[in-house]
Scaffold this motif. Structure first.
Motif, PDB file in Angstrom:
ATOM      1  N   UNK A 284       0.816  -1.217   0.000  1.00  0.00           N
ATOM      2  CA  UNK A 284       0.000   0.000   0.000  1.00  0.00           C
ATOM      3  C   UNK A 284       0.851   1.269   0.000  1.00  0.00           C
ATOM      4  N   UNK A 285       2.111   1.183   0.446  1.00  0.00           N
ATOM      5  CA  UNK A 285       2.977   2.361   0.448  1.00  0.00           C
ATOM      6  C   UNK A 285       3.758   2.529  -0.848  1.00  0.00           C
ATOM      7  N   UNK A 286       3.562   1.622  -1.800  1.00  0.00           N
ATOM      8  CA  UNK A 286       4.239   1.748  -3.090  1.00  0.00           C
ATOM      9  C   UNK A 286       3.781   3.039  -3.787  1.00  0.00           C
ATOM     10  N   UNK A 287       4.701   3.698  -4.461  1.00  0.00           N
ATOM     11  CA  UNK A 287       4.398   4.952  -5.157  1.00  0.00           C
ATOM     12  C   UNK A 287       4.403   4.724  -6.657  1.00  0.00           C
ATOM     13  N   UNK A 288       3.336   5.143  -7.306  1.00  0.00           N
ATOM     14  CA  UNK A 288       3.269   5.123  -8.764  1.00  0.00           C
ATOM     15  C   UNK A 288       3.763   6.461  -9.296  1.00  0.00           C
ATOM     16  N   UNK A 289       4.534   6.428 -10.378  1.00  0.00           N
ATOM     17  CA  UNK A 289       5.015   7.648 -11.010  1.00  0.00           C
ATOM     18  C   UNK A 289       4.608   7.641 -12.479  1.00  0.00           C
ATOM     19  N   UNK A 290       3.858   8.648 -12.894  1.00  0.00           N
ATOM     20  CA  UNK A 290       3.397   8.760 -14.277  1.00  0.00           C
ATOM     21  C   UNK A 290       4.402   9.562 -15.075  1.00  0.00           C
ATOM     22  N   UNK A 291       5.116   8.928 -15.985  1.00  0.00           N
ATOM     23  CA  UNK A 291       6.137   9.573 -16.799  1.00  0.00           C
ATOM     24  C   UNK A 291       5.666   9.586 -18.254  1.00  0.00           C
ATOM     25  N   UNK A 292       5.052  10.672 -18.658  1.00  0.00           N
ATOM     26  CA  UNK A 292       4.535  10.741 -20.024  1.00  0.00           C
ATOM     27  C   UNK A 292       3.516  11.848 -20.180  1.00  0.00           C
ATOM     28  N   UNK A 293       2.677  11.713 -21.184  1.00  0.00           N
ATOM     29  CA  UNK A 293       1.666  12.715 -21.471  1.00  0.00           C
ATOM     30  C   UNK A 293       0.369  12.461 -20.730  1.00  0.00           C
ATOM     31  N   UNK A 294      -0.714  13.037 -21.262  1.00  0.00           N
ATOM     32  CA  UNK A 294      -1.993  12.975 -20.573  1.00  0.00           C
ATOM     33  C   UNK A 294      -2.561  11.577 -20.443  1.00  0.00           C
ATOM     34  N   UNK A 295      -2.356  10.735 -21.438  1.00  0.00           N
ATOM     35  CA  UNK A 295      -2.880   9.368 -21.375  1.00  0.00           C
ATOM     36  C   UNK A 295      -2.208   8.600 -20.247  1.00  0.00           C
ATOM     37  N   UNK A 310      -6.226   2.715  -3.039  1.00  0.00           N
ATOM     38  CA  UNK A 310      -5.545   3.994  -3.033  1.00  0.00           C
ATOM     39  C   UNK A 310      -4.101   3.936  -2.592  1.00  0.00           C
ATOM     40  N   UNK A 311      -3.180   4.229  -3.520  1.00  0.00           N
ATOM     41  CA  UNK A 311      -1.758   4.351  -3.199  1.00  0.00           C
ATOM     42  C   UNK A 311      -1.283   5.709  -3.713  1.00  0.00           C
ATOM     43  N   UNK A 312      -0.194   6.247  -3.175  1.00  0.00           N
ATOM     44  CA  UNK A 312       0.290   7.559  -3.617  1.00  0.00           C
ATOM     45  C   UNK A 312       0.825   7.509  -5.043  1.00  0.00           C
ATOM     46  N   UNK A 313       0.681   8.648  -5.749  1.00  0.00           N
ATOM     47  CA  UNK A 313       1.288   8.726  -7.078  1.00  0.00           C
ATOM     48  C   UNK A 313       1.793  10.129  -7.359  1.00  0.00           C
ATOM     49  N   UNK A 314       2.736  10.189  -8.292  1.00  0.00           N
ATOM     50  CA  UNK A 314       3.396  11.436  -8.684  1.00  0.00           C
ATOM     51  C   UNK A 314       3.226  11.630 -10.185  1.00  0.00           C
ATOM     52  N   UNK A 315       2.902  12.849 -10.576  1.00  0.00           N
ATOM     53  CA  UNK A 315       2.791  13.174 -11.991  1.00  0.00           C
ATOM     54  C   UNK A 315       4.100  13.797 -12.479  1.00  0.00           C
ATOM     55  N   UNK A 316       4.670  13.221 -13.539  1.00  0.00           N
ATOM     56  CA  UNK A 316       5.837  13.801 -14.202  1.00  0.00           C
ATOM     57  C   UNK A 316       5.461  13.970 -15.676  1.00  0.00           C
ATOM     58  N   UNK A 317       4.705  15.012 -16.000  1.00  0.00           N
ATOM     59  CA  UNK A 317       4.205  15.190 -17.365  1.00  0.00           C
ATOM     60  C   UNK A 317       5.313  15.638 -18.314  1.00  0.00           C
TER      61      UNK A 317
END
Length: 550
Positions: A284-295, A310-317
């Protein structure tokens, strides 16, 4: 003016153990006259001379927190003293916020006019570039309370110190052979603003070469596991750098590489993220990181909202469109064959890292698509920003760093302010969908991916402006300005003729109520209007602005 400099400055000084000084109060104490009296009897030029003398004297002192008047930066000597002798914090407030805070204040000479809104818009257009020129930190004032704002300032001061220490380490270890990338990171002025949502608040950081900065990532990746979601276009460019940064922080890193394109924003590809996380036994403490565009950002956010509830996530657009729109505000989801973004959740990220350096690898068509969302903010929420875009569109298309940074910052400021007041699109947030009712219909009618989302939105704004004009809400000149700016950005201004399917696809819209299509239109540049429209006016717009497909 009216941004809260005196109130924030006093609390900040107390927290830092420093003395607080307000330059306006010092002038009044030494002259024995109020600021309005000086303006009235001596005139503004005399006041500005007194102000310049005071700032020259006060910036030579140490151990103080200084609040200046809002117009102090008009004097180039003042700007030089402030920039060279201290850390400059710009408290940014919207025109609406300033009007609300100053409506009963008779001690502001520049607002004693018949039309204070117009005067404030003029002052903003004049002063905003100068504030940006000297500011080390930019703080959005739309936070729940003053203490939250002060907390954000203290955090940023800490981050600024960390960046300076890192730069010193790089100079020490690299000497004269320091790489260009290191020099760019050291020289870059990090911009920050916060999306104020109480306990769900989070920062947006904007700068060059920051996407894999461990100093910026570390406070927001708390668990031992990190999962990077990217696509086949972005991963070869940036995945390795981000993965190495996370591994250097001692994290177990996994990656999921999705195919690139709107056509893959669906359930089967969402399941690939879940499969990878379950296969890696992510907790549950795993972090998702979005590396890319809007999709990528939408799908990663939706996965984060669902995985173990629900787990934490970071946006890297990495696209302009994602940096100014989809990464901010917590809308996540996937498409359904019967409608765009019909499956999803409101789920806020922990952090948004908007790295302007990633825009260098963006195809020109993608850059133009991102500019559609930038234009949207000016068209319905900030007329002064729309004016600025008209004047700077060529610089943006040429990827001028200063122009691009400001466009991203201002867009995020506008969206953050709206989201803070209406997180779940109960009313106000719907204005951010200007051009989207038509745009989503174009995307669905042609098939997802035929037109880019930004292309469809850009064209949708032209239709929305035309419809606004037909309803008598804006004049022809304003509608033409929207069309001209959309065209100058390299976006289509003629929609495909979807025939009877126009209504079919526009009816599949989350904003609609009671079976009626709900349009976001303009009642003037910078001011939105929401409601239903007569069918004959809609048909006239579709007929005038559409062309045969093929």
């Amino acid at each position: 003016m009216g941004a809260g400099k005196t109130t924030v400055g006093r609390i900040l000084a107390r927290r830092l153990g420093k003395r607080f000084v307000d330059s306006d109060h010092e002038i009044e104490a030494r002259t024995g006259a109020s600021i309005p009296w000086i303006f009235e009897i001596e005139g503004e030029p005399s006041f500005r001379r007194r102000e310049a003398e005071m700032i020259r004297e006060l910036t030579a002192q140490s151990g103080i927190v200084l609040a200046t008047g809002g117009g102090a930066i008009l004097n180039p000597d003042n700007r030089a003293y402030l920039k060279q002798r201290g850390i400059v914090i710009y408290l940014r407030a919207s025109v609406d916020s300033i009007l609300q805070r100053t409506s009963h204040d008779k001690n502001r000479p520049l607002l004693q006019t018949a039309n204070p809104r117009e005067r404030l818009e003029e002052l903003t257009a004049q002063r905003e570039p100068l504030y940006r020129e000297i500011a080390d930190l930019v703080i959005d004032t739309g936070k729940p309370n003053v203490n939250t704002m002060v907390h954000a300032i203290l955090q940023q001061l800490g981050a600024l110190g960390a960046r300076k220490r890192r730069a010193q380490r790089m100079r020490k270890h690299s000497g004269k052979n320091m790489s260009d990338a290191m020099q760019a990171t050291e020289a870059n002025q990090l911009q920050r603003l916060d999306v104020a949502l109480g306990e769900r608040s989070y920062p947006i950081l904007i700068g060059e070469n920051i996407y894999s900065d461990p100093d910026l990532l570390a406070p927001y990746v708390n668990g031992q596991q990190a999962v990077i979601v990217s696509n086949t276009t972005v991963a070869p460019l940036y995945l390795q750098g981000l993965q190495q940064a996370l591994e250097g922080m001692g994290k177990q890193v996994h990656s999921v590489i999705l195919p690139d394109g709107e056509a893959y924003k669906d359930w089967p590809h969402l399941m690939q993220i879940f499969d990878a996380m379950l296969g890696a036994q992510c907790e549950r403490k795993a972090t998702l990181l979005a590396l890319g565009g809007g999709v990528v950002g939408d799908m990663t956010g939706f996965a984060a909202a669902c995985y173990m509830r629900g787990v934490p996530f970071i946006q890297i657009p990495t696209t302009l469109l994602a940096q100014v729109d989809s990464s901010v505000g917590g809308k996540t989801g996937i498409n359904h064959p019967m409608g765009k973004n019909m499956l999803g959740a409101f789920y806020q990220p922990r952090l948004v890292l908007a790295d302007t350096a990633t825009l260098a690898s963006l195809p020109q068509r993608e850059l133009s698509a991102g500019l559609a969302e930038v234009i949207k903010y000016g068209a319905v929420l900030d007329a002064a920003f729309f004016d600025w875009l008209e004047q700077n569109i060529d610089a943006l298309l040429q990827r001028d760093v200063d122009a691009m940074t400001y466009a991203i910052l201002r867009s995020c400021q506008i969206k953050a302010d709206v989201v803070a007041r209406d997180e779940r699109e109960g009313g106000l947030r719907a204005v951010l969908n200007f051009g989207h009712t038509f745009g989503h219909a174009i995307e669905a009618g042609l098939g997802y991916g035929v037109w880019l989302h930004g292309e469809a939105v850009g064209c949708g704004m032209v239709l929305a402006a035309d419809l606004s004009c037909r309803l008598g809400k804006i004049d022809q000149a304003s509608a033409q300005r929207v069309r001209a700016l959309v065209a100058a950005a390299g976006l289509p201004t003629r929609a495909p003729d979807l025939g009877a399917d126009w209504l079919k696809w526009m009816m599949v819209d989350k904003k609609n109520e009671g079976g009626a299509i709900k349009f976001i239109l303009m009642q003037e540049l910078g001011r939105p209007w929401i409601g239903s429209v007569p069918d004959e006016a809609l048909q006239a717009t579709l007929s005038a602005c559409s062309q045969a497909v093929g």
